[in-house]
Design a protein around this motif. Structure first.
Motif, PDB file in Angstrom:
ATOM      1  N   UNK A  83       0.871  -1.239   0.053  1.00 56.18           N
ATOM      2  CA  UNK A  83      -0.162  -0.006  -0.121  1.00 56.18           C
ATOM      3  C   UNK A  83       0.819   1.256  -0.027  1.00 56.18           C
ATOM      4  N   UNK A  84       0.427   2.252  -0.297  1.00 56.82           N
ATOM      5  CA  UNK A  84       0.956   3.647  -0.362  1.00 56.82           C
ATOM      6  C   UNK A  84       0.287   4.590   0.927  1.00 56.82           C
ATOM      7  N   UNK A  85       1.242   4.695   1.751  1.00 55.60           N
ATOM      8  CA  UNK A  85       0.893   5.303   2.907  1.00 55.60           C
ATOM      9  C   UNK A  85       1.998   6.457   3.099  1.00 55.60           C
ATOM     10  N   UNK A  86       1.664   7.953   3.811  1.00 53.58           N
ATOM     11  CA  UNK A  86       2.356   8.834   3.899  1.00 53.58           C
ATOM     12  C   UNK A  86       3.651   9.001   2.866  1.00 53.58           C
ATOM     13  N   UNK A  87       3.489   9.146   1.660  1.00 49.48           N
ATOM     14  CA  UNK A  87       4.529   9.501   0.905  1.00 49.48           C
ATOM     15  C   UNK A  87       5.335   8.055   0.671  1.00 49.48           C
ATOM     16  N   UNK A  94      -4.478  -7.342   6.532  1.00 44.81           N
ATOM     17  CA  UNK A  94      -5.609  -7.664   6.010  1.00 44.81           C
ATOM     18  C   UNK A  94      -6.767  -6.434   6.249  1.00 44.81           C
ATOM     19  N   UNK A  95      -6.529  -5.864   7.507  1.00 44.30           N
ATOM     20  CA  UNK A  95      -7.488  -4.560   7.892  1.00 44.30           C
ATOM     21  C   UNK A  95      -6.803  -3.420   7.652  1.00 44.30           C
ATOM     22  N   UNK A  96      -5.801  -3.291   6.464  1.00 50.34           N
ATOM     23  CA  UNK A  96      -5.238  -2.152   6.041  1.00 50.34           C
ATOM     24  C   UNK A  96      -4.470  -1.308   7.224  1.00 50.34           C
ATOM     25  N   UNK A  97      -3.883  -2.139   8.121  1.00 51.16           N
ATOM     26  CA  UNK A  97      -3.073  -1.313   9.075  1.00 51.16           C
ATOM     27  C   UNK A  97      -1.759  -1.633   8.969  1.00 51.16           C
ATOM     28  N   UNK A  98      -0.852  -0.690   8.920  1.00 48.56           N
ATOM     29  CA  UNK A  98       0.764  -0.897   8.420  1.00 48.56           C
ATOM     30  C   UNK A  98       1.283  -1.901   9.419  1.00 48.56           C
ATOM     31  N   UNK A  99       2.086  -2.614   8.853  1.00 45.46           N
ATOM     32  CA  UNK A  99       2.887  -3.452   9.625  1.00 45.46           C
ATOM     33  C   UNK A  99       4.489  -3.208   9.828  1.00 45.46           C
ATOM     34  N   UNK A 100       4.826  -3.735  10.871  1.00 44.66           N
ATOM     35  CA  UNK A 100       6.359  -3.426  11.175  1.00 44.66           C
ATOM     36  C   UNK A 100       7.022  -4.879  10.348  1.00 44.66           C
ATOM     37  N   UNK A 101       7.894  -4.515   9.610  1.00 45.52           N
ATOM     38  CA  UNK A 101       8.712  -5.545   8.642  1.00 45.52           C
ATOM     39  C   UNK A 101       9.973  -5.726   8.903  1.00 45.52           C
ATOM     40  N   UNK A 102      10.381  -6.988   9.250  1.00 53.61           N
ATOM     41  CA  UNK A 102      11.797  -7.251   9.420  1.00 53.61           C
ATOM     42  C   UNK A 102      12.191  -8.339   8.693  1.00 53.61           C
TER      43      UNK A 102
END
Length: 120
Positions: A83-87, A94-102
């Motif tokens: 997704x595109x968020x905050x530039x 699945x709920x469109x919430x940003x995930x912390x990815x490692x």
């Protein structure tokens, strides 16, 4: 500098097209087209996604709306949507919430328009 291009599903036959995005204003407001080398195609606005400039571990282009799988630090298989968020592009759940990815490697397995069942 990354390549700027878009994709969308044609309204006449549902096929994906890739190219430049064109918004219509005035009497045709709300209609969106993608211009390719072979023509100009009206697309469903809900399917439009931008190319991220990234590729998955198999060399496939990654687009906004793609579903990717990856493994977290404790070796749990995860699935996320691009997704595109905050530039910037990011992974969301699945709920469109940003995930912390490692992770540094992920695989494209589909997209939210053709394969929504992959998020269940």
């Amino acid at each position: 500098m990354r390549e700027i291009k878009f994709r969308g599903k044609r309204v006449d036959n549902g096929e994906w097209v890739y190219g430049d995005l064109i918004h219509c204003y005035g009497a045709d407001a709300g209609r969106i087209f993608i211009k390719t080398f072979t023509g100009l195609y009206e697309v469903d606005p809900t399917t439009v996604g931008e190319y991220t400039g990234l590729k998955d571990k198999n060399g496939k282009d990654i687009w906004e709306g793609d579903i990717v799988k990856w493994e977290n630090l404790i070796k749990t298989n995860m699935r996320s949507v691009i997704a595109y968020r905050d530039r910037m592009f990011c992974f969301v759940d699945a709920n469109n919430e940003p995930e912390e990815i490692w992770c540094c490697s992920f695989t494209k397995i589909g997209n939210i328009h053709d394969n929504p069942e992959l998020l269940k």
